[in-house]
Scaffold this motif. Structure first.
Motif, mmCIF file in Angstrom:
data_model
loop_
_atom_site.group_PDB
_atom_site.id
_atom_site.type_symbol
_atom_site.label_atom_id
_atom_site.label_comp_id
_atom_site.label_asym_id
_atom_site.label_seq_id
_atom_site.Cartn_x
_atom_site.Cartn_y
_atom_site.Cartn_z
ATOM 1 N N PRO A 49 -16.946 -5.117 2.399
ATOM 2 C CA PRO A 49 -16.542 -5.279 1.000
ATOM 3 C C PRO A 49 -15.497 -4.250 0.581
ATOM 4 O O PRO A 49 -15.604 -3.067 0.874
ATOM 5 C CB PRO A 49 -17.853 -5.079 0.229
ATOM 6 C CG PRO A 49 -18.673 -4.196 1.123
ATOM 7 C CD PRO A 49 -18.322 -4.603 2.527
ATOM 8 N N GLY A 50 -14.483 -4.697 -0.092
ATOM 9 C CA GLY A 50 -13.528 -3.788 -0.699
ATOM 10 C C GLY A 50 -12.553 -3.131 0.244
ATOM 11 O O GLY A 50 -11.881 -2.181 -0.125
ATOM 12 N N HIS A 51 -12.449 -3.595 1.485
ATOM 13 C CA HIS A 51 -11.501 -2.987 2.406
ATOM 14 C C HIS A 51 -10.091 -3.427 2.069
ATOM 15 O O HIS A 51 -9.864 -4.249 1.182
ATOM 16 C CB HIS A 51 -11.872 -3.334 3.842
ATOM 17 C CG HIS A 51 -13.094 -2.585 4.323
ATOM 18 N ND1 HIS A 51 -13.385 -2.425 5.653
ATOM 19 C CD2 HIS A 51 -14.084 -1.967 3.648
ATOM 20 C CE1 HIS A 51 -14.520 -1.733 5.786
ATOM 21 N NE2 HIS A 51 -14.959 -1.464 4.568
ATOM 22 N N GLY A 52 -9.125 -2.933 2.786
ATOM 23 C CA GLY A 52 -7.730 -3.132 2.440
ATOM 24 C C GLY A 52 -7.120 -4.406 2.960
ATOM 25 O O GLY A 52 -7.817 -5.337 3.366
ATOM 26 N N VAL B 214 0.835 -1.207 0.000
ATOM 27 C CA VAL B 214 0.000 0.000 0.000
ATOM 28 C C VAL B 214 0.870 1.258 0.000
ATOM 29 O O VAL B 214 0.538 2.256 -0.647
ATOM 30 C CB VAL B 214 -0.951 -0.009 1.209
ATOM 31 C CG1 VAL B 214 -1.659 1.329 1.354
ATOM 32 C CG2 VAL B 214 -1.970 -1.132 1.076
ATOM 33 N N ALA B 215 2.001 1.209 0.695
ATOM 34 C CA ALA B 215 2.895 2.368 0.719
ATOM 35 C C ALA B 215 3.418 2.668 -0.679
ATOM 36 O O ALA B 215 3.538 3.834 -1.081
ATOM 37 C CB ALA B 215 4.056 2.103 1.673
ATOM 38 N N ALA B 216 3.712 1.622 -1.435
ATOM 39 C CA ALA B 216 4.225 1.805 -2.791
ATOM 40 C C ALA B 216 3.119 2.060 -3.805
ATOM 41 O O ALA B 216 3.341 2.709 -4.833
ATOM 42 C CB ALA B 216 5.037 0.580 -3.210
ATOM 43 N N THR C 16 -3.291 -7.383 -2.908
ATOM 44 C CA THR C 16 -2.745 -6.389 -1.979
ATOM 45 C C THR C 16 -2.914 -6.865 -0.546
ATOM 46 O O THR C 16 -3.852 -6.483 0.169
ATOM 47 C CB THR C 16 -3.413 -5.016 -2.194
ATOM 48 O OG1 THR C 16 -3.307 -4.645 -3.574
ATOM 49 C CG2 THR C 16 -2.740 -3.945 -1.343
ATOM 50 N N HIS C 17 -2.014 -7.738 -0.130
ATOM 51 C CA HIS C 17 -2.043 -8.279 1.226
ATOM 52 C C HIS C 17 -0.724 -8.971 1.502
ATOM 53 O O HIS C 17 0.087 -9.199 0.588
ATOM 54 C CB HIS C 17 -3.195 -9.276 1.401
ATOM 55 C CG HIS C 17 -3.105 -10.472 0.503
ATOM 56 N ND1 HIS C 17 -2.433 -11.630 0.860
ATOM 57 C CD2 HIS C 17 -3.576 -10.705 -0.753
ATOM 58 C CE1 HIS C 17 -2.517 -12.518 -0.121
ATOM 59 N NE2 HIS C 17 -3.194 -11.987 -1.122
ATOM 60 N N THR C 18 -0.491 -9.298 2.752
ATOM 61 C CA THR C 18 0.712 -10.031 3.141
ATOM 62 C C THR C 18 0.455 -11.516 2.932
ATOM 63 O O THR C 18 -0.231 -12.149 3.728
ATOM 64 C CB THR C 18 1.049 -9.765 4.622
ATOM 65 O OG1 THR C 18 1.136 -8.368 4.848
ATOM 66 C CG2 THR C 18 2.368 -10.441 5.009
ATOM 67 N N GLY C 19 0.952 -12.060 1.842
ATOM 68 C CA GLY C 19 0.674 -13.466 1.583
ATOM 69 C C GLY C 19 0.984 -13.851 0.159
ATOM 70 O O GLY C 19 1.727 -13.161 -0.557
ATOM 71 N N ASP C 20 0.381 -14.944 -0.287
ATOM 72 C CA ASP C 20 0.661 -15.525 -1.598
ATOM 73 C C ASP C 20 -0.145 -14.806 -2.675
ATOM 74 O O ASP C 20 -1.132 -15.324 -3.210
ATOM 75 C CB ASP C 20 0.320 -17.017 -1.577
ATOM 76 C CG ASP C 20 0.922 -17.763 -2.748
ATOM 77 O OD1 ASP C 20 1.434 -17.105 -3.671
ATOM 78 O OD2 ASP C 20 0.891 -19.008 -2.738
ATOM 79 N N ASP D 28 -10.504 -3.666 -9.933
ATOM 80 C CA ASP D 28 -10.635 -3.427 -8.496
ATOM 81 C C ASP D 28 -10.523 -4.737 -7.719
ATOM 82 O O ASP D 28 -9.866 -4.815 -6.682
ATOM 83 C CB ASP D 28 -11.976 -2.759 -8.181
ATOM 84 C CG ASP D 28 -12.121 -1.392 -8.805
ATOM 85 O OD1 ASP D 28 -11.214 -0.561 -8.628
ATOM 86 O OD2 ASP D 28 -13.132 -1.150 -9.478
ATOM 87 N N ALA D 29 -11.194 -5.767 -8.237
ATOM 88 C CA ALA D 29 -11.166 -7.069 -7.575
ATOM 89 C C ALA D 29 -9.757 -7.659 -7.592
ATOM 90 O O ALA D 29 -9.263 -8.161 -6.568
ATOM 91 C CB ALA D 29 -12.154 -8.021 -8.254
ATOM 92 N N LEU D 30 -9.095 -7.625 -8.748
ATOM 93 C CA LEU D 30 -7.745 -8.165 -8.831
ATOM 94 C C LEU D 30 -6.803 -7.411 -7.901
ATOM 95 O O LEU D 30 -5.966 -8.022 -7.214
ATOM 96 C CB LEU D 30 -7.226 -8.098 -10.261
ATOM 97 C CG LEU D 30 -7.834 -9.069 -11.272
ATOM 98 C CD1 LEU D 30 -7.166 -8.890 -12.637
ATOM 99 C CD2 LEU D 30 -7.703 -10.508 -10.819
#
Length: 373
Positions: A255-258, A39-41, A300-304, A293-295
């Protein structure tokens, strides 16, 4: 299948394969980054192809898409096997994964394999292949490949996401030929060639049924209901069922949160979490104009991130068809001509009118392109 239905189905096949590849390539560069750093980038989430620490060019696919392409090639070969009166068997897909193993261990085509896909030099690239897949397939390989040696489940207890990320093509098979329960079990078996834990297999079956129901015209929630119904009939379904229920609940309430919200479902490193994150992102942004938006949410998360992006792309690509895909990403995705060639060949193999009467025999060129094992 009438002409209009067939055209819609072809668009769904293309959308599913391309959508999965785009989600894979979008998430791959940030697979090992934290959600906060992503998110920072990318304050508006990651919405375009970028280069990652591995130095791959933007738009580069990973083993997720590589193995998905060999899945669909294996299914075409299984169809040709049926055309020749030998009989359809999912073990042909296991043999396809054995050919994928060549792309991870050899510098290029050896000339000792048949068919055309294994001859594509660009596929001979190691894109962070899963150790479980490599180990299981190496163990299954016993000298000169013969169909009889394939089809046995992996002797491990892994439920990593390396099974679920590659089985969406099973859901693309036409319902006139394959029943829902068969699709579930076949996809689960295919995942089980490398991942032996029940959850790794059941999450894969669930994804295949979701894609299948969408291809039959269901909306996403109806498709999820169908997958849940099949799941509850299988032993040890609880982890997968709970993960899908959590994704649906989260999509209804947030829905749609970070990334913090996404990470309530896990990191996607194991099968049920990867499926849940892909489903959550698709439910959060279900409309055709929300595809990107969905992709973006799914990666955008810590993971795979590449696997969760691939699963989300498979689902929404099947739901909306290829015309809903972001054109700037479709144009830049690695391997697009081969992906589309496989999609169209798959549709051709399973829509030959004469097959309905049992008198079809593929010509020599087609059998050379797709041998029956």
């Amino acid at each position: 299948m009438n002409r209009a239905a067939e055209e819609t189905w072809r668009a769904r096949i293309r959308g599913c394969l391309l959508g999965g590849a785009i989600g894979d390539a979008l998430g791959a560069p940030v697979e090992f980054d934290s959600g906060r750093s992503i998110v920072a980038a990318h304050p508006d989430r990651l919405r375009t192809f970028v280069s990652g620490s591995a130095g791959w060019p933007p738009g580069t696919i990973t083993d997720d898409t590589q193995m998905t392409l060999f899945t669909i090639e294996g299914l075409i070969r299984a169809g040709v096997r049926t055309d020749r009166g030998i009989g359809f068997t999912v073990a042909v897909v296991h043999h396809a994964y054995d050919r994928w193993l060549d792309t991870q261990t050899l510098p290029g085509p050896s000339g000792e394999r048949d068919g055309w896909l294994q001859g594509e030099q660009w596929l001979y690239a190691r894109r962070a292949p899963g150790n479980t897949c490599l180990s299981a397939l190496t163990t299954a390989r016993k000298g000169e490949p013969k169909i009889e040696q394939f089809g046995a489940p992996a002797e491990n207890d892994s439920k990593g996401c390396g099974g679920v990320m590659r089985v969406a093509p099973f859901g693309l098979l036409p319902s006139t030929w394959f029943e829902r329960d068969w699709v579930f079990d076949a996809a689960a078996d295919a995942a089980g060639y490398t991942h032996g834990h029940p959850t790794g297999k059941l999450a894969s079956g669930a994804l295949a049924v979701i894609v299948r129901e969408i291809c039959e015209g269901a909306d996403l929630n109806t498709a999820l209901d169908a997958a849940a119904a099949v799941l509850t009939q299988r032993p040890r379904h609880e982890e997968t069922s709970a993960a899908l229920a959590a994704a649906r609940k989260l999509a209804a309430t947030a829905p749609g949160h970070g990334p913090v919200t996404v990470e309530q479902l896990g990191g996607g490193w194991v099968a049920e979490e990867a499926l849940a994150i892909g489903v959550y992102a698709a439910l959060a942004y279900p409309e055709p104009e929300q595809f990107l938006d969905a992709l973006a949410l799914s990666v955008t998360h810590t993971g795979d991130s590449d696997s969760t992006g691939a699963i989300c792309g498979n689902i929404l690509g099947a739901l909306h068809g290829e015309t809903a895909l972001p054109p700037e990403l479709v144009f830049a995705i690695e391997g697009r001509p081969v992906i589309l060639e496989l999609a169209d060949d798959f549709a051709l193999e399973f829509t030959k009118p004469s097959r309905l009467h049992g008198d079809y025999n593929p010509d020599r060129r087609w059998r050379t392109r797709y041998p029956g094992w």
